[in-house]
Write a protein that holds these residues in place. Structure first.
Motif, PDB file in Angstrom:
ATOM      1  N   GLY A 272      40.693   8.421  64.976  1.00  0.00           N
ATOM      2  CA  GLY A 272      40.636   7.852  66.315  1.00  0.00           C
ATOM      3  C   GLY A 272      41.072   8.788  67.420  1.00  0.00           C
ATOM      4  O   GLY A 272      40.905   8.482  68.602  1.00  0.00           O
ATOM      5  N   SER A 273      41.642   9.928  67.067  1.00  0.00           N
ATOM      6  CA  SER A 273      42.183  10.827  68.088  1.00  0.00           C
ATOM      7  C   SER A 273      41.083  11.675  68.713  1.00  0.00           C
ATOM      8  O   SER A 273      40.026  11.903  68.127  1.00  0.00           O
ATOM      9  N   GLY A 274      41.373  12.165  69.926  1.00  0.00           N
ATOM     10  CA  GLY A 274      40.429  13.044  70.603  1.00  0.00           C
ATOM     11  C   GLY A 274      40.196  14.328  69.841  1.00  0.00           C
ATOM     12  O   GLY A 274      39.069  14.837  69.785  1.00  0.00           O
ATOM     13  N   LEU A 275      41.264  14.849  69.238  1.00  0.00           N
ATOM     14  CA  LEU A 275      41.129  16.082  68.476  1.00  0.00           C
ATOM     15  C   LEU A 275      40.224  15.871  67.261  1.00  0.00           C
ATOM     16  O   LEU A 275      39.394  16.729  66.935  1.00  0.00           O
ATOM     17  N   ALA A 276      40.367  14.740  66.607  1.00  0.00           N
ATOM     18  CA  ALA A 276      39.516  14.444  65.446  1.00  0.00           C
ATOM     19  C   ALA A 276      38.053  14.324  65.868  1.00  0.00           C
ATOM     20  O   ALA A 276      37.152  14.776  65.146  1.00  0.00           O
ATOM     21  N   TRP A 277      37.783  13.730  67.021  1.00  0.00           N
ATOM     22  CA  TRP A 277      36.416  13.644  67.520  1.00  0.00           C
ATOM     23  C   TRP A 277      35.830  15.033  67.746  1.00  0.00           C
ATOM     24  O   TRP A 277      34.683  15.310  67.367  1.00  0.00           O
ATOM     25  N   LEU A 278      36.607  15.903  68.363  1.00  0.00           N
ATOM     26  CA  LEU A 278      36.141  17.253  68.677  1.00  0.00           C
ATOM     27  C   LEU A 278      35.853  18.038  67.401  1.00  0.00           C
ATOM     28  O   LEU A 278      34.779  18.638  67.235  1.00  0.00           O
ATOM     29  N   VAL A 279      36.815  18.014  66.486  1.00  0.00           N
ATOM     30  CA  VAL A 279      36.663  18.738  65.223  1.00  0.00           C
ATOM     31  C   VAL A 279      35.544  18.126  64.383  1.00  0.00           C
ATOM     32  O   VAL A 279      34.760  18.839  63.744  1.00  0.00           O
ATOM     33  N   GLY A 280      35.456  16.807  64.395  1.00  0.00           N
ATOM     34  CA  GLY A 280      34.418  16.138  63.621  1.00  0.00           C
ATOM     35  C   GLY A 280      33.018  16.498  64.091  1.00  0.00           C
ATOM     36  O   GLY A 280      32.099  16.676  63.278  1.00  0.00           O
ATOM     37  N   ALA A 281      32.837  16.626  65.410  1.00  0.00           N
ATOM     38  CA  ALA A 281      31.530  17.017  65.947  1.00  0.00           C
ATOM     39  C   ALA A 281      31.170  18.424  65.502  1.00  0.00           C
ATOM     40  O   ALA A 281      30.012  18.711  65.166  1.00  0.00           O
ATOM     41  N   ALA A 282      32.161  19.327  65.488  1.00  0.00           N
ATOM     42  CA  ALA A 282      31.907  20.694  65.024  1.00  0.00           C
ATOM     43  C   ALA A 282      31.555  20.698  63.540  1.00  0.00           C
ATOM     44  O   ALA A 282      30.664  21.444  63.103  1.00  0.00           O
ATOM     45  N   CYS A 283      32.222  19.858  62.747  1.00  0.00           N
ATOM     46  CA  CYS A 283      31.892  19.751  61.321  1.00  0.00           C
ATOM     47  C   CYS A 283      30.463  19.256  61.133  1.00  0.00           C
ATOM     48  O   CYS A 283      29.725  19.755  60.271  1.00  0.00           O
ATOM     49  N   ALA A 284      30.066  18.276  61.941  1.00  0.00           N
ATOM     50  CA  ALA A 284      28.701  17.753  61.849  1.00  0.00           C
ATOM     51  C   ALA A 284      27.685  18.836  62.177  1.00  0.00           C
ATOM     52  O   ALA A 284      26.635  18.950  61.522  1.00  0.00           O
ATOM     53  N   ALA A 285      27.980  19.653  63.192  1.00  0.00           N
ATOM     54  CA  ALA A 285      27.075  20.749  63.565  1.00  0.00           C
ATOM     55  C   ALA A 285      26.939  21.745  62.413  1.00  0.00           C
ATOM     56  O   ALA A 285      25.834  22.211  62.102  1.00  0.00           O
ATOM     57  N   VAL A 286      28.064  22.073  61.770  1.00  0.00           N
ATOM     58  CA  VAL A 286      28.037  23.000  60.641  1.00  0.00           C
ATOM     59  C   VAL A 286      27.201  22.434  59.496  1.00  0.00           C
ATOM     60  O   VAL A 286      26.378  23.140  58.892  1.00  0.00           O
ATOM     61  N   LEU A 287      27.398  21.166  59.183  1.00  0.00           N
ATOM     62  CA  LEU A 287      26.667  20.561  58.068  1.00  0.00           C
ATOM     63  C   LEU A 287      25.162  20.510  58.342  1.00  0.00           C
ATOM     64  O   LEU A 287      24.344  20.774  57.451  1.00  0.00           O
ATOM     65  N   LEU A 288      24.776  20.199  59.572  1.00  0.00           N
ATOM     66  CA  LEU A 288      23.355  20.175  59.902  1.00  0.00           C
ATOM     67  C   LEU A 288      22.755  21.578  59.825  1.00  0.00           C
ATOM     68  O   LEU A 288      21.641  21.764  59.326  1.00  0.00           O
ATOM     69  N   ALA A 289      23.503  22.564  60.332  1.00  0.00           N
ATOM     70  CA  ALA A 289      23.026  23.944  60.235  1.00  0.00           C
ATOM     71  C   ALA A 289      22.881  24.354  58.781  1.00  0.00           C
ATOM     72  O   ALA A 289      21.924  25.045  58.400  1.00  0.00           O
ATOM     73  N   ASP A 290      23.808  23.908  57.961  1.00  0.00           N
ATOM     74  CA  ASP A 290      23.783  24.252  56.546  1.00  0.00           C
ATOM     75  C   ASP A 290      22.579  23.624  55.841  1.00  0.00           C
ATOM     76  O   ASP A 290      21.837  24.286  55.111  1.00  0.00           O
ATOM     77  N   LEU A 291      22.366  22.351  56.074  1.00  0.00           N
ATOM     78  CA  LEU A 291      21.287  21.631  55.400  1.00  0.00           C
ATOM     79  C   LEU A 291      19.909  22.082  55.875  1.00  0.00           C
ATOM     80  O   LEU A 291      18.915  21.909  55.155  1.00  0.00           O
ATOM     81  N   SER A 292      19.835  22.668  57.052  1.00  0.00           N
ATOM     82  CA  SER A 292      18.542  23.092  57.594  1.00  0.00           C
ATOM     83  C   SER A 292      17.873  24.176  56.761  1.00  0.00           C
ATOM     84  O   SER A 292      16.655  24.348  56.807  1.00  0.00           O
ATOM     85  N   GLY A 293      18.659  24.928  56.009  1.00  0.00           N
ATOM     86  CA  GLY A 293      18.100  26.033  55.237  1.00  0.00           C
ATOM     87  C   GLY A 293      17.785  27.258  56.068  1.00  0.00           C
ATOM     88  O   GLY A 293      17.235  28.238  55.552  1.00  0.00           O
ATOM     89  N   MET A 294      18.134  27.235  57.352  1.00  0.00           N
ATOM     90  CA  MET A 294      17.870  28.371  58.233  1.00  0.00           C
ATOM     91  C   MET A 294      19.077  29.283  58.354  1.00  0.00           C
ATOM     92  O   MET A 294      19.086  30.187  59.193  1.00  0.00           O
ATOM     93  N   SER A 295      20.089  29.042  57.536  1.00  0.00           N
ATOM     94  CA  SER A 295      21.288  29.892  57.561  1.00  0.00           C
ATOM     95  C   SER A 295      21.704  30.223  56.143  1.00  0.00           C
ATOM     96  O   SER A 295      22.772  29.837  55.679  1.00  0.00           O
TER      97      SER A 295
END
Length: 450
Positions: free
Chosen positions: A378-401
């Motif tokens: 629920g914290s702001g820091l968790a939201w920020l870090v969680g969004a970055a984690c989501a970006a990493v996972l999408l980049a990873d699953l894309s197969g373009m990295s």
């Protein structure tokens, strides 16, 4: 008779205080280290030089223990930050802390780059092989360059672009063309520019964390951002420059959304200008939009969006009118990518080994902090870090990295590190020391390409 432990002048001994969750933090760190070790073992087992196309899986580099002129500076910077960083972060005035963090990060990146020496560590990385500076004499004008850019991306195109030029929108190359045209040509100037830009990202992340999660969280994150192990690849790679643009785009958006500036609309337009530039620096960094959306969602403020769009628009209009259509460029890149090393690199390995490589960019303290962030949703820091984690996972699953993510994902990595602010103050120097040792060890034991 009075028991000795209760006799006058003898206070009862207490068991050492232990921070709640400290064992789980250590387990998270050890699991991260085990993931990296597994990627190294499996990579060595399946690689014959043509399968993974890496020097030392999962890292792009080779094992070559060495030291250099930056070694003493790296040790001094690390030692001062570990010993005095937490106290300085608590006591300094806010603006003083931001400047000190920028200065500390600058010293850290420079010292690690100079471990490899001036030529190999600073002046050469962007000036040879498949890098940007190798095409400076082929860019006669911005107009012709943009009109023909996509035509020269495919691998079978006559006189095609080198891998790094082809692998990014033309804005990346034009950055170094501009430096060259104003008299700052050559690898040394390009390296210094990227290092300075990369270090400034620390200040941008601090400003954002303060706006989203409060000043205490930002202060606690500051020493960890200074000793970011990813500094090994920030000095010197163009991705250090991309990291800075992305970080300042998010920082201005956070200020606009949170009302932390006198002119929030101006900040929002500035954020849009940087997000728009980011579109033409690296295709994959459209995923930074997730971090921006997390900032707006946390602030419950959507009014900056039209002003952000106003800042993005000039870039899209200018590049499109000049002859470069973003989607055509990306489609050509996908074709080029799978005509090259990606055709050999197995997705089944890199889809998890990419994540293992991040262990050495964000460090074990970040791994422990991410565990806490997952429990503090629920914290702001968790939201920020969680969004970055989501970006990493999408980049990873894309197969373009497939591989080289220790460099490619630098713009995402800086947003994971603030999770370390959730670690308890007790033992914080040990976690900082672990970050510093990791950065120093990687830079001294491996010769990385960047």
């Amino acid at each position: 008779m009075i028991p000795p432990t209760l006799a006058p002048g003898h206070a009862p001994k207490r068991a050492p205080e232990r921070s709640p969750g400290h064992r789980a933090d250590l387990v998270a760190a050890l699991l991260a280290a085990a993931l990296f070790a597994a990627a190294a073992v499996v990579g060595a087992a399946i690689d014959d030089g043509d399968v993974l196309v890496l020097g030392w899986p999962p890292l792009f580099g080779r094992w070559e223990p060495h030291a250099g002129p930056g070694t003493p500076a790296a040790l001094i910077t690390a030692g001062l930050t570990v010993l005095h960083g937490p106290a300085a972060a608590r006591r300094l005035p806010w603006h003083g802390l931001v400047w000190l963090a920028f200065g500390g990060a600058l010293a850290w990146v420079w010292s690690l780059a100079l471990v490899d020496g001036w030529r190999r560590g600073v002046a050469r990385p962007l000036a040879y092989g498949h890098e940007y500076l190798t095409v400076m004499d082929r860019v006669d004008g911005v107009g012709p360059f943009l009109r023909t850019f996509t035509d020269l991306v495919p691998k079978d195109a006559p006189d095609n672009w080198p891998a790094h030029v082809a692998g990014h929108p033309p804005g990346a190359t034009l950055t170094f063309v501009l430096l060259d045209r104003v008299g700052l040509g050559g690898g040394a100037w390009a390296g210094a520019f990227c290092i300075t830009a990369a270090a400034s990202a620390v200040a941008a992340v601090l400003i954002t964390v303060r706006a989203v999660a409060g000043e205490d969280g930002a202060r606690r994150a500051a020493p960890f951002l200074v000793l970011l192990p990813a500094a090994v690849w920030q000095g010197v790679s163009a991705d250090g420059w991309f990291t800075a643009v992305a970080a300042w785009a998010v920082a201005l958006l956070a200020l606009a959304a949170g009302g932390g500036v006198r002119a929030p609309r101006t900040a929002a337009v500035g954020s849009g200008l940087l997000f728009g530039l980011l579109l033409y620096l690296s295709y994959g960094l459209v995923l930074m939009g997730l971090v921006g959306l997390a900032v707006l969602w946390r602030a419950r403020a959507w009014r900056p969006l039209p002003w952000v769009a106003l800042g993005v628009a000039p870039w899209v209009v200018a590049f499109t009118a000049a002859g470069f259509w973003w989607f055509d460029g990306y489609a050509a890149l996908v074709e080029r990518y799978y005509d090259g090393a990606a055709a050999h690199r197995p997705y089944a390995y890199f889809v998890w080994a990419n994540l293992a490589a991040q262990v050495v960019t964000v460090g074990l303290a970040t791994a422990a902090g991410l565990r806490r962030a997952a429990l503090d949703r629920g914290s702001g820091l968790a939201w920020l870090v969680g969004a970055a984690c989501a970006a990493v996972l999408l980049a990873d699953l894309s197969g373009m990295s497939k591989a080289e993510t220790e460099r490619i994902w630098l713009p995402f990595a800086v947003w994971l590190v603030p999770a370390a602010a959730l670690l308890p103050r007790r033992g914080i120097r040990w976690w900082l020391a672990a970050q510093a040792v990791l950065g120093v060890a990687v830079n001294h034991l491996w010769l990385t390409r960047w």
